[in-house]
Design a protein around this motif. Sequence first.
Motif, PDB file in Angstrom:
ATOM      1  N   LEU A 149       2.553  -1.098   4.289  1.00 43.54           N
ATOM      2  CA  LEU A 149       2.528   0.351   4.068  1.00 43.54           C
ATOM      3  C   LEU A 149       3.929   0.876   3.776  1.00 43.54           C
ATOM      4  O   LEU A 149       4.891   0.541   4.476  1.00 43.54           O
ATOM      5  CB  LEU A 149       1.958   1.073   5.290  1.00 43.54           C
ATOM      6  CG  LEU A 149       1.760   2.588   5.155  1.00 43.54           C
ATOM      7  CD1 LEU A 149       0.749   2.917   4.065  1.00 43.54           C
ATOM      8  CD2 LEU A 149       1.331   3.192   6.483  1.00 43.54           C
TER       9      LEU A 149
ATOM     10  N   ILE B  91      -4.517   2.578   9.951  1.00 46.82           N
ATOM     11  CA  ILE B  91      -4.137   1.866   8.723  1.00 46.82           C
ATOM     12  C   ILE B  91      -3.150   0.756   9.059  1.00 46.82           C
ATOM     13  O   ILE B  91      -3.302  -0.393   8.615  1.00 46.82           O
ATOM     14  CB  ILE B  91      -3.519   2.846   7.692  1.00 46.82           C
ATOM     15  CG1 ILE B  91      -4.591   3.792   7.154  1.00 46.82           C
ATOM     16  CG2 ILE B  91      -2.858   2.073   6.545  1.00 46.82           C
ATOM     17  CD1 ILE B  91      -4.039   4.949   6.328  1.00 46.82           C
ATOM     18  N   ARG B  92      -2.145   1.090   9.858  1.00 46.47           N
ATOM     19  CA  ARG B  92      -1.137   0.081  10.237  1.00 46.47           C
ATOM     20  C   ARG B  92      -1.769  -1.047  11.049  1.00 46.47           C
ATOM     21  O   ARG B  92      -1.439  -2.230  10.850  1.00 46.47           O
ATOM     22  CB  ARG B  92      -0.021   0.744  11.052  1.00 46.47           C
ATOM     23  CG  ARG B  92       0.823   1.743  10.263  1.00 46.47           C
ATOM     24  CD  ARG B  92       2.028   2.198  11.068  1.00 46.47           C
ATOM     25  NE  ARG B  92       2.709   3.328  10.452  1.00 46.47           N
ATOM     26  CZ  ARG B  92       3.556   3.229   9.438  1.00 46.47           C
ATOM     27  NH1 ARG B  92       3.829   2.031   8.932  1.00 46.47           N
ATOM     28  NH2 ARG B  92       4.136   4.305   8.935  1.00 46.47           N
TER      29      ARG B  92
ATOM     30  N   VAL C 133      -3.187   7.062  10.190  1.00 46.62           N
ATOM     31  CA  VAL C 133      -2.091   6.166   9.796  1.00 46.62           C
ATOM     32  C   VAL C 133      -1.944   5.034  10.804  1.00 46.62           C
ATOM     33  O   VAL C 133      -1.684   3.881  10.425  1.00 46.62           O
ATOM     34  CB  VAL C 133      -0.781   6.950   9.649  1.00 46.62           C
ATOM     35  CG1 VAL C 133       0.401   6.000   9.428  1.00 46.62           C
ATOM     36  CG2 VAL C 133      -0.885   7.925   8.472  1.00 46.62           C
TER      37      VAL C 133
ATOM     38  N   LEU D 240       0.862  -1.180   0.000  1.00 45.60           N
ATOM     39  CA  LEU D 240       0.000   0.000   0.000  1.00 45.60           C
ATOM     40  C   LEU D 240       0.898   1.230   0.000  1.00 45.60           C
ATOM     41  O   LEU D 240       1.635   1.482   0.957  1.00 45.60           O
ATOM     42  CB  LEU D 240      -0.899   0.011   1.236  1.00 45.60           C
ATOM     43  CG  LEU D 240      -1.768   1.261   1.436  1.00 45.60           C
ATOM     44  CD1 LEU D 240      -2.749   1.428   0.280  1.00 45.60           C
ATOM     45  CD2 LEU D 240      -2.507   1.195   2.763  1.00 45.60           C
ATOM     46  N   GLU D 241       0.849   2.005  -1.075  1.00 49.58           N
ATOM     47  CA  GLU D 241       1.721   3.179  -1.223  1.00 49.58           C
ATOM     48  C   GLU D 241       0.892   4.450  -1.103  1.00 49.58           C
ATOM     49  O   GLU D 241       0.017   4.715  -1.933  1.00 49.58           O
ATOM     50  CB  GLU D 241       2.443   3.123  -2.566  1.00 49.58           C
ATOM     51  CG  GLU D 241       3.351   1.912  -2.701  1.00 49.58           C
ATOM     52  CD  GLU D 241       4.093   1.871  -4.018  1.00 49.58           C
ATOM     53  OE1 GLU D 241       3.759   2.683  -4.927  1.00 49.58           O
ATOM     54  OE2 GLU D 241       5.011   1.040  -4.165  1.00 49.58           O
TER      55      GLU D 241
END
Length: 388
Positions: free
Chosen positions: A346, A333-334, A330, A316-317
Amino acid sequence: MTVASAPDGFKPVVYSIEGRSLKLDSAADVHLFVNEIKALEGLTEIRLSGNTFGVEAAKAIAEALRDQPLLRVAGLSDMFTGRLKDEIPLALEALGDALEDKVHLVELDLSDNAFGPAGAKPLMKLLTNNRNIQILRLNNNGLGIEGGRLIAEALVAAQSKNVAESRQSSLRVIVTGRNRLESKGAEYLSEAFRAHSESLQEVRMPQNSIRPEGVQTLVRALATCKKLEHLDLQDNTFTEPGSVALAEALANWPHMRILNVGDCLLSARGGLAIIKALTGGHAKLQKLSLVFGEIDEAGAKLVPSMLANKVELVSLELNGNAFDAEGNSVKAIRDMLRSHGNPDALDELDEMEYESEEEEEEEEGEEEEDEKGEDVDELAAAVGGLKV
């Protein structure tokens, strides 16, 4: 020369002089290679990349390939370095004629040959008549708008022949990156994608200077390709119109594994639309690039929900966007990626376009100080100019 074969069952036979940096001008220069090719029984793959062929040398190689009916893969990239523009089309014509009747040919790679529209023209006959090709690589050929039109025209003509014969298209993969296609060239190729919509699985067109109007036309055409698994439009310009068009098209690609729209200036609203469109579906997604897309905190907050069913996602960029790399979004997300067993999916978020309130206040303070300094300098200059 390198010859490789595999035992048991189907036996691939590979002939390669790849990467030897040979300058081959005449038929005499390739005499040894021609004899070796002719001596091979059941040749399935030829690799000539990384050498430079003149017209007569290319013609001699082409003649040797005529008698190899089992050829499946033609690796003809980077073959014309230093050759004149009027030489390359003649060499391509000879090679194309030799490959036209190869019923087993499934992959053709002509990347990194700067032949432009002049080189695209002699390829039209091959692409129209050999309808067995499944993988077509035309990366970095300098096609431009006109070259894109010629390639598209040939592919559309090929499918017209298929339809007339009640035959399915074979084309699965097409790569046309770094070709300066611009929006008009993308529009021409869109017609080819519509024509081959039942078979296409992979389309890669990065770095083509395609503007939002071209992106819209392109993704709407690709929306007809229900089997699409890999789409790479990196480094073209979407802005909100192009991003919204992509978001609308995403529902048509349930099998998507790789999506690269990095460096595309998606815009905050556009990025948000794409993230929403990916939420709840596309469970097979393995790689997603949205770098430098102007995605802000509102978009970042939705990413964890989008990832909820992406258990196969390994890359995932999100670098270069406009949200806090250390913020709660973030972290969420992690956490989601970690729950799927992919904690390292990530990318590094080290070039974010985000500024915290403290940083903004510091910048504003510095600007005010600069303005005050300019005012003092102007006053001093005015005083210095007074005469008593």
